[in-house]
Design a protein around this motif. Structure first.
Motif, short mmCIF file in Angstrom:
data_model
loop_
_atom_site.label_atom_id
_atom_site.label_comp_id
_atom_site.label_asym_id
_atom_site.label_seq_id
_atom_site.Cartn_x
_atom_site.Cartn_y
_atom_site.Cartn_z
N ASN A 185 11.85 -9.49 -16.24
CA ASN A 185 11.53 -10.73 -16.92
C ASN A 185 12.28 -10.84 -18.25
N LEU A 186 12.30 -9.78 -19.01
CA LEU A 186 12.99 -9.79 -20.29
C LEU A 186 14.49 -9.97 -20.12
N MET A 226 4.58 -2.73 -13.03
CA MET A 226 4.44 -3.63 -14.18
C MET A 226 5.59 -3.46 -15.17
N VAL A 227 6.02 -2.23 -15.40
CA VAL A 227 7.13 -1.99 -16.32
C VAL A 227 8.41 -2.62 -15.77
N ASN A 228 8.67 -2.43 -14.49
CA ASN A 228 9.88 -3.01 -13.89
C ASN A 228 9.83 -4.53 -13.88
N GLY A 237 0.78 -1.23 0.00
CA GLY A 237 0.00 0.00 0.00
C GLY A 237 0.81 1.27 0.00
N ASN A 238 2.08 1.20 -0.33
CA ASN A 238 2.92 2.39 -0.40
C ASN A 238 2.38 3.32 -1.49
N SER A 239 2.06 4.54 -1.14
CA SER A 239 1.45 5.47 -2.10
C SER A 239 2.47 6.05 -3.08
N ASP A 240 3.76 5.87 -2.83
CA ASP A 240 4.79 6.40 -3.73
C ASP A 240 4.99 5.50 -4.95
N VAL A 241 4.44 4.31 -4.94
CA VAL A 241 4.63 3.35 -6.02
C VAL A 241 3.32 3.16 -6.76
N ASN A 242 3.34 3.36 -8.08
CA ASN A 242 2.11 3.15 -8.84
C ASN A 242 2.20 1.85 -9.64
#
Length: 105
Positions: free
Chosen positions: A80-81, A73-75, A63-68
């Motif tokens: 993964n790649l 998902m991009v990271n 629930g950290n509000s600094d992370v969207n």
């Protein structure tokens, strides 16, 4: 996210890099590229990407509000790649090693 397989694969890649590093010749002394150090650096970058993505995922889950969600998902996809790329490099190295070992001398 199950990371046991990822950790096992990274362990195998590190062991291969360590073995290559212990058998390295004078390529770096002659001014050539040192393959074992390049491989070790690539492994370190993949490991860092995995750890960063996992940490962001945990931060988002807590629930950290600094992370969207988009950044998470991009990271995760980047990690993964990079891991899939490292697996392909490992597969090519194993294939090349087997080809060399099967050569007639």
């Amino acid at each position: 996210m199950d990371t046991r397989g990822i950790e096992q694969m990274l362990g195998q890649l590190r062991a291969t890099a360590d073995a290559a590093g212990s058998k390295s010749t004078t390529a770096s002394a002659a001014g050539g590229a040192d393959f074992s150090s390049a491989l070790a650096n690539a492994l370190q970058e993949v490991s860092q990407a995995q750890e960063s993505a996992q940490q962001m995922s945990q931060d988002f889950s807590s629930g950290n509000s600094d992370v969207n969600l988009q950044d998470v998902m991009v990271n995760l996809q980047k990690a993964n790649l990079s891991f899939q790329q490292m697996v392909q490099v490992r597969n090519k190295l194993v294939s090349a090693y087997q080809d060399i070992m099967n050569m007639q001398v």
